[in-house]
Write a protein that holds these residues in place. Structure first.
Motif, short mmCIF file in Angstrom:
data_model
loop_
_atom_site.label_atom_id
_atom_site.label_comp_id
_atom_site.label_asym_id
_atom_site.label_seq_id
_atom_site.Cartn_x
_atom_site.Cartn_y
_atom_site.Cartn_z
N CYS A 1 36.23 6.96 -26.86
CA CYS A 1 36.54 6.73 -25.44
C CYS A 1 36.49 5.25 -25.10
O CYS A 1 36.52 4.89 -23.92
CB CYS A 1 35.56 7.49 -24.56
SG CYS A 1 35.65 9.27 -24.73
N GLN A 2 36.35 4.41 -26.10
CA GLN A 2 36.26 2.95 -25.95
C GLN A 2 35.07 2.53 -25.10
O GLN A 2 35.14 1.60 -24.31
CB GLN A 2 37.56 2.38 -25.39
CG GLN A 2 38.74 2.63 -26.30
CD GLN A 2 40.05 2.18 -25.71
OE1 GLN A 2 40.09 1.41 -24.77
NE2 GLN A 2 41.13 2.66 -26.28
N VAL A 3 33.95 3.24 -25.29
CA VAL A 3 32.72 2.91 -24.59
C VAL A 3 31.80 2.15 -25.55
O VAL A 3 31.41 2.70 -26.59
CB VAL A 3 32.01 4.19 -24.07
CG1 VAL A 3 30.64 3.87 -23.48
CG2 VAL A 3 32.88 4.91 -23.06
N PRO A 4 31.48 0.89 -25.23
CA PRO A 4 30.53 0.15 -26.07
C PRO A 4 29.17 0.83 -26.08
O PRO A 4 28.81 1.55 -25.14
CB PRO A 4 30.45 -1.22 -25.39
CG PRO A 4 31.67 -1.30 -24.53
CD PRO A 4 31.98 0.10 -24.12
N VAL A 5 28.39 0.58 -27.14
CA VAL A 5 27.14 1.30 -27.35
C VAL A 5 25.99 0.33 -27.62
O VAL A 5 26.16 -0.66 -28.32
CB VAL A 5 27.30 2.25 -28.57
CG1 VAL A 5 26.00 2.94 -28.90
CG2 VAL A 5 28.39 3.26 -28.33
N CYS A 6 24.83 0.67 -27.08
CA CYS A 6 23.57 0.09 -27.51
C CYS A 6 22.92 1.16 -28.38
O CYS A 6 22.69 2.28 -27.91
CB CYS A 6 22.66 -0.23 -26.33
SG CYS A 6 23.25 -1.59 -25.29
N LEU B 1 30.45 7.80 -32.41
CA LEU B 1 31.89 7.99 -32.66
C LEU B 1 32.58 8.55 -31.42
O LEU B 1 33.69 8.15 -31.09
CB LEU B 1 32.11 8.92 -33.85
CG LEU B 1 31.71 8.35 -35.20
CD1 LEU B 1 31.81 9.42 -36.28
CD2 LEU B 1 32.57 7.15 -35.56
N ASP B 2 31.92 9.49 -30.73
CA ASP B 2 32.48 10.03 -29.49
C ASP B 2 32.66 8.92 -28.45
O ASP B 2 33.70 8.84 -27.79
CB ASP B 2 31.59 11.13 -28.91
CG ASP B 2 31.55 12.38 -29.76
OD1 ASP B 2 32.48 12.58 -30.58
OD2 ASP B 2 30.58 13.15 -29.61
N MET B 3 31.65 8.07 -28.30
CA MET B 3 31.74 6.98 -27.33
C MET B 3 32.83 5.99 -27.73
O MET B 3 33.62 5.56 -26.89
CB MET B 3 30.38 6.29 -27.19
CG MET B 3 29.35 7.13 -26.46
SD MET B 3 27.80 6.28 -26.20
CE MET B 3 26.70 7.27 -27.19
N PHE B 4 32.88 5.64 -29.02
CA PHE B 4 33.92 4.73 -29.48
C PHE B 4 35.30 5.33 -29.27
O PHE B 4 36.26 4.61 -28.98
CB PHE B 4 33.70 4.35 -30.94
CG PHE B 4 32.65 3.30 -31.16
CD1 PHE B 4 31.97 2.69 -30.13
CD2 PHE B 4 32.34 2.91 -32.45
CE1 PHE B 4 31.00 1.73 -30.34
CE2 PHE B 4 31.39 1.93 -32.70
CZ PHE B 4 30.72 1.35 -31.63
#
Length: 109
Positions: A31-36, A26-29
């Motif tokens: 910041c609009q950072v895609p996740v593996c 959720l923190d990465m999202f």
């Protein structure tokens, strides 16, 4: 700010209950950072493989995904894929929208 500088994030969180979702995603999202993210039962409520990130089952799969996503970065097809993931993250339903639609009617009536 530092998290927002990332090109892609990796989540190794697994759920023992199968019910909790990784806050780091959720923190990465946010910041609009895609996740593996490593796969577990309810992860698809958050990470949709090939839409807003990638889901992997083992180290070999993660390494292949990272190579695909970062090959030729910042130009080429990998950049287009990552930007599509970022766009899909921006378009995701936010907490308040989800609350108003799902929980609030049950509590308030």
């Amino acid at each position: 700010r530092l998290l927002g500088c990332a090109t892609v994030g990796v989540s190794l969180h697994t759920s023992t209950s199968g019910l909790d979702l990784p806050m780091k995603v959720l923190d990465m999202f946010g910041c609009q950072v895609p996740v593996c993210a490593i796969n577990f039962d309810c992860l698809d409520e958050l990470v949709r493989d090939g839409e807003n990130g990638r889901v992997f089952s083992d180290a070999d799969e993660l390494s292949r995904q990272l190579l695909e996503l970062l090959d030729g970065y910042p130009s080429g097809d990998s950049s287009k894929t990552l930007e599509a993931y970022r766009r899909n993250i921006r378009d995701m339903e936010r907490w308040k929208e989800n609350w108003d639609k799902c929980a609030k009617p049950l509590i308030v009536g």
